[in-house]
Every structure is written in structure tokens, then in C-alpha cells.
Design a protein around this motif. Structure first.
Motif, PDB file in Angstrom:
ATOM      1  N   THR A  86      -9.432  26.553   8.501  1.00 26.18           N
ATOM      2  CA  THR A  86     -10.409  27.419   9.175  1.00 26.18           C
ATOM      3  C   THR A  86     -11.613  26.593   9.605  1.00 26.18           C
ATOM      4  O   THR A  86     -12.012  25.639   8.928  1.00 26.18           O
ATOM      5  CB  THR A  86     -10.894  28.556   8.250  1.00 26.18           C
ATOM      6  OG1 THR A  86     -11.606  27.980   7.139  1.00 26.18           O
ATOM      7  CG2 THR A  86      -9.741  29.383   7.727  1.00 26.18           C
ATOM      8  N   TYR A  87     -12.156  26.983  10.740  1.00 26.79           N
ATOM      9  CA  TYR A  87     -13.348  26.317  11.281  1.00 26.79           C
ATOM     10  C   TYR A  87     -14.373  27.383  11.651  1.00 26.79           C
ATOM     11  O   TYR A  87     -14.010  28.537  11.900  1.00 26.79           O
ATOM     12  CB  TYR A  87     -13.006  25.529  12.554  1.00 26.79           C
ATOM     13  CG  TYR A  87     -11.968  24.453  12.345  1.00 26.79           C
ATOM     14  CD1 TYR A  87     -12.338  23.188  11.894  1.00 26.79           C
ATOM     15  CD2 TYR A  87     -10.625  24.707  12.604  1.00 26.79           C
ATOM     16  CE1 TYR A  87     -11.382  22.204  11.695  1.00 26.79           C
ATOM     17  CE2 TYR A  87      -9.667  23.722  12.408  1.00 26.79           C
ATOM     18  CZ  TYR A  87     -10.055  22.478  11.957  1.00 26.79           C
ATOM     19  OH  TYR A  87      -9.118  21.509  11.761  1.00 26.79           O
ATOM     20  N   ILE A  91     -16.805  24.113  15.668  1.00 27.28           N
ATOM     21  CA  ILE A  91     -16.021  23.955  16.906  1.00 27.28           C
ATOM     22  C   ILE A  91     -16.720  24.595  18.098  1.00 27.28           C
ATOM     23  O   ILE A  91     -16.198  24.583  19.209  1.00 27.28           O
ATOM     24  CB  ILE A  91     -14.577  24.515  16.796  1.00 27.28           C
ATOM     25  CG1 ILE A  91     -14.596  26.013  16.541  1.00 27.28           C
ATOM     26  CG2 ILE A  91     -13.739  23.774  15.787  1.00 27.28           C
ATOM     27  CD1 ILE A  91     -13.471  26.698  17.258  1.00 27.28           C
ATOM     28  N   ILE A  97     -18.919  31.013  16.581  1.00 25.52           N
ATOM     29  CA  ILE A  97     -17.480  31.099  16.855  1.00 25.52           C
ATOM     30  C   ILE A  97     -16.739  30.712  15.580  1.00 25.52           C
ATOM     31  O   ILE A  97     -17.288  30.056  14.704  1.00 25.52           O
ATOM     32  CB  ILE A  97     -17.081  30.170  18.036  1.00 25.52           C
ATOM     33  CG1 ILE A  97     -15.677  30.495  18.539  1.00 25.52           C
ATOM     34  CG2 ILE A  97     -17.200  28.707  17.657  1.00 25.52           C
ATOM     35  CD1 ILE A  97     -15.325  29.852  19.869  1.00 25.52           C
ATOM     36  N   GLY A  98     -15.507  31.124  15.471  1.00 19.57           N
ATOM     37  CA  GLY A  98     -14.665  30.702  14.367  1.00 19.57           C
ATOM     38  C   GLY A  98     -13.256  30.491  14.887  1.00 19.57           C
ATOM     39  O   GLY A  98     -12.900  30.966  15.971  1.00 19.57           O
ATOM     40  N   ALA A  99     -12.459  29.762  14.132  1.00 16.12           N
ATOM     41  CA  ALA A  99     -11.082  29.528  14.552  1.00 16.12           C
ATOM     42  C   ALA A  99     -10.238  29.186  13.337  1.00 16.12           C
ATOM     43  O   ALA A  99     -10.764  28.755  12.308  1.00 16.12           O
ATOM     44  CB  ALA A  99     -11.013  28.375  15.556  1.00 16.12           C
ATOM     45  N   GLY A 101      -6.127  27.483  12.457  1.00 16.01           N
ATOM     46  CA  GLY A 101      -4.924  26.919  13.046  1.00 16.01           C
ATOM     47  C   GLY A 101      -4.106  26.267  11.963  1.00 16.01           C
ATOM     48  O   GLY A 101      -4.512  26.234  10.797  1.00 16.01           O
ATOM     49  N   GLN A 118      -4.477  39.335  16.420  1.00 12.47           N
ATOM     50  CA  GLN A 118      -5.796  38.864  16.018  1.00 12.47           C
ATOM     51  C   GLN A 118      -6.694  38.847  17.242  1.00 12.47           C
ATOM     52  O   GLN A 118      -6.346  38.242  18.255  1.00 12.47           O
ATOM     53  CB  GLN A 118      -5.676  37.451  15.414  1.00 12.47           C
ATOM     54  CG  GLN A 118      -6.900  36.994  14.637  1.00 12.47           C
ATOM     55  CD  GLN A 118      -7.955  36.334  15.507  1.00 12.47           C
ATOM     56  OE1 GLN A 118      -7.637  35.720  16.523  1.00 12.47           O
ATOM     57  NE2 GLN A 118      -9.208  36.485  15.125  1.00 12.47           N
ATOM     58  N   SER A 123     -14.013  36.444  20.350  1.00 15.86           N
ATOM     59  CA  SER A 123     -12.900  35.489  20.281  1.00 15.86           C
ATOM     60  C   SER A 123     -12.827  34.697  21.583  1.00 15.86           C
ATOM     61  O   SER A 123     -12.760  35.283  22.664  1.00 15.86           O
ATOM     62  CB  SER A 123     -11.575  36.216  20.055  1.00 15.86           C
ATOM     63  OG  SER A 123     -11.576  36.828  18.795  1.00 15.86           O
ATOM     64  N   GLY A 124     -12.867  33.406  21.460  1.00 15.27           N
ATOM     65  CA  GLY A 124     -12.755  32.555  22.655  1.00 15.27           C
ATOM     66  C   GLY A 124     -13.939  32.706  23.584  1.00 15.27           C
ATOM     67  O   GLY A 124     -13.843  32.385  24.777  1.00 15.27           O
ATOM     68  N   VAL A 129     -17.212  28.264  23.449  1.00 18.58           N
ATOM     69  CA  VAL A 129     -16.109  27.315  23.649  1.00 18.58           C
ATOM     70  C   VAL A 129     -16.573  26.130  24.502  1.00 18.58           C
ATOM     71  O   VAL A 129     -16.257  24.968  24.212  1.00 18.58           O
ATOM     72  CB  VAL A 129     -14.888  28.021  24.293  1.00 18.58           C
ATOM     73  CG1 VAL A 129     -13.829  27.004  24.694  1.00 18.58           C
ATOM     74  CG2 VAL A 129     -14.293  29.032  23.320  1.00 18.58           C
TER      75      VAL A 129
END
Ligand SMILES: Cc1ncc(COP(=O)(O)O)c(C=O)c1O
Length: 248
Positions: A86-87, A91, A97-99, A101, A118, A123-124, A129
């Protein structure tokens, strides 16, 4: 279920008692929310093998460490691959923001390939970004930044330790890359209990002393300091001068 960070026996107990019921183990690979506490040698590898043994996912929370300790975060630094990572704002170049992968077969469960949907308002988010992309491009083009911030942090560590030792102030200074923290009243901090039993009042006095001297540290003994690429010789000298005036 919890097992304290860096406590292998507690981890083994949980794994033994709950075995295949465990879906995942999640942790910060370098703890950053009790000051900075690095993983003990072999700890992350033991987590990796415990997860493999019982079929659980290993999830690294790299909100603090991702892209900070290395382009590949703590995973790269310690040579341990997590299944999911998780980030956060890291990023987004600091923007909200979160992400997450990770392993392809796990991520395939997310829509549109899989059944788990999700989504979120931000988001995005294009602004976050774009900011993150710009930051990551700088890091890609200037990989020397990692060595630069690590060296500034090492100097801060060595010099502060020298100052406190000369003054007879017991202190534990932990550091990984550009992450560093100061705990008063103990010479070793390896777990949360260690951090909690430090002299928190002394840290508060230190924080206010530094603030009055023009150096704004994170205001809690449980926070990590992050040394940025903007901190050079002048800033270090100034910081160390104010540290040098601390009476304990
Ligand atoms: C290690 C760690 N994980 C998770 C979070 C939560 O991130 P967010 O506030 O983006 O949800 C933070 C917040 O700083 C954090 O430090």
C-alpha cells in the motif's frame, strides 16, 4: 490479531495458533509510527516464510517507506517481496491519494478482471497523479538523491549522538535511509514497548527547545523525521547548533 513489531516469538505463536485461518499479515516494514524502528535482521524474512507456510498474504504498508528508502521501497532495500503493497501521498508527490498493488493473481480479483469493485471520488485524481508522476520522474532522473538524503541523515545521526553522549544524555537514535528519530532515556528502541517507555517529557522539552531555536521537528516522540533533499549543510549546521544548546 496482533503481534508486536520485531517480536518473532509472538509472531510464531499467532501463526501456530491460527495457521491456515490467517488471510494476511500486514505491517510497516520499517515502523514509522513509533519513531523510526527498523526491522531486526531476519524479521521480514521470517514473516515472508511464515506467510508462505500457512498460505497467507504478506502486505507491506509502504505509505512512509515506498519510493523513500529506494525506488522499490523497503522491499528493495531488504530484498523481501510482499504480495501486496500500500502507498499513500508518496505516490502523489504529497497530494492526497492512495494506491495498492502487488501479485498479478491477487490483483486479478479487482474489477474489471475480477469481482471486487474498488472505487472512490478521488481514485486516480488527475492533479494528484500528475504531481506524483512529476515527483517519480525526478527520482528516476536523479537517483543520486537517495544517497544524498541518506548521507545528510547519517551526519545528523552521528553528530547528534556525539552531542548527547558528551552531555551524558541517554538516547537511542534510529535511522534507515532518510528516516530518523530520537528517543530519550534508552539506548535501544526495537519495539513499541521500548518507544513507549522512553522519556516522553524529555522529548517534549527537546521539541520546544528546537522550535524556539527555529527548528520545527515532528511534535511527538512517536513520529519519524524525514530528511528531504532540500536539507543541506547550512540546515544541518543550524539544527546541530540548536541541538548543542539543549540542556536535557
Ligand atoms: C504508515 C502509514 N500507513 C497508513 C497511513 C494512512 O494513510 P492515509 O492517511 O493516506 O489513509 C499513514 C498516514 O500517514 C501512515 O503513516
Amino acid at each position: 490479531l496482533t503481534a508486536p513489531f520485531n517480536d518473532l516469538e509472538a509472531l510464531e505463536r499467532v501463526v501456530e495458533q491460527h495457521g491456515s485461518e490467517l488471510a494476511a499479515i500486514i505491517l510497516e516494514p520499517v515502523a514509522g509510527n513509533m519513531g523510526c524502528v527498523p526491522p531486526l535482521p531476519g524479521y521480514l524474512a521470517a514473516l515472508r516464510s511464515a506467510c508462505d507456510r500457512v498460505g497467507a498474504l504478506l502486505i507491506f504498508d509502504e505509505v512512509m517507506t515506498g519510493f523513500r528508502l529506494a525506488p522499490g521501497g523497503a522491499q528493495e532495500l531488504y530484498g523481501i517481496e510482499a504480495d501486496l503493497v500500500t502507498y499513500g501521498k508518496v505516490i502523489g508527490g504529497g497530494m492526497p491519494i492512495g494506491a495498492f498493488g502487488g501479485r498479478g493473481d491477487v490483483m486479478d480479483h479487482i474489477a474489471p478482471t475480477g469481482k471486487v469493485y474498488q472505487a472512490g471520488t478521488l481514485s486516480g485524481n488527475p492533479v494528484a497523479v500528475a504531481a506524483g508522476y512529476a515527483t517519480l520522474k525526478v527520482l528516476r532522473d536523479r537517483p543520486d538523491i537517495y544517497g544524498q538524503v541518506a548521507e545528510a541523515t547519517r551526519i545528523l545521526h552521528d553528530e547528534m549522538l556525539g552531542i548527547f553522549t558528551k552531555k551524558g544524555i541517554p538516547v537511542a537514535i534510529n535511522r534507515v535511509g532518510s528516516m530518523i528519530s530520537v528517543h530519550f532515556g534508552r539506548e535501544k528502541v526495537q519495539r513499541f514497548d521500548d518507544a513507549g517507555s522512553c522519556d516522553l517529557e524529555q522529548f517534549n522539552r527537546f521539541f520546544h527547545h528546537m522550535l524556539e531555536g527555529g527548528v520545527y521537528l515532528p511534535p511527538s516522540a512517536f513520529e519519524t523525521w524525514f530528511i528531504s533533499a532540500s536539507i543541506g549543510g547550512d540546515e544541518l549546521d543550524k539544527t546541530l547548533e540548536v541541538v548543542g544548546n539543549f540542556e536535557g
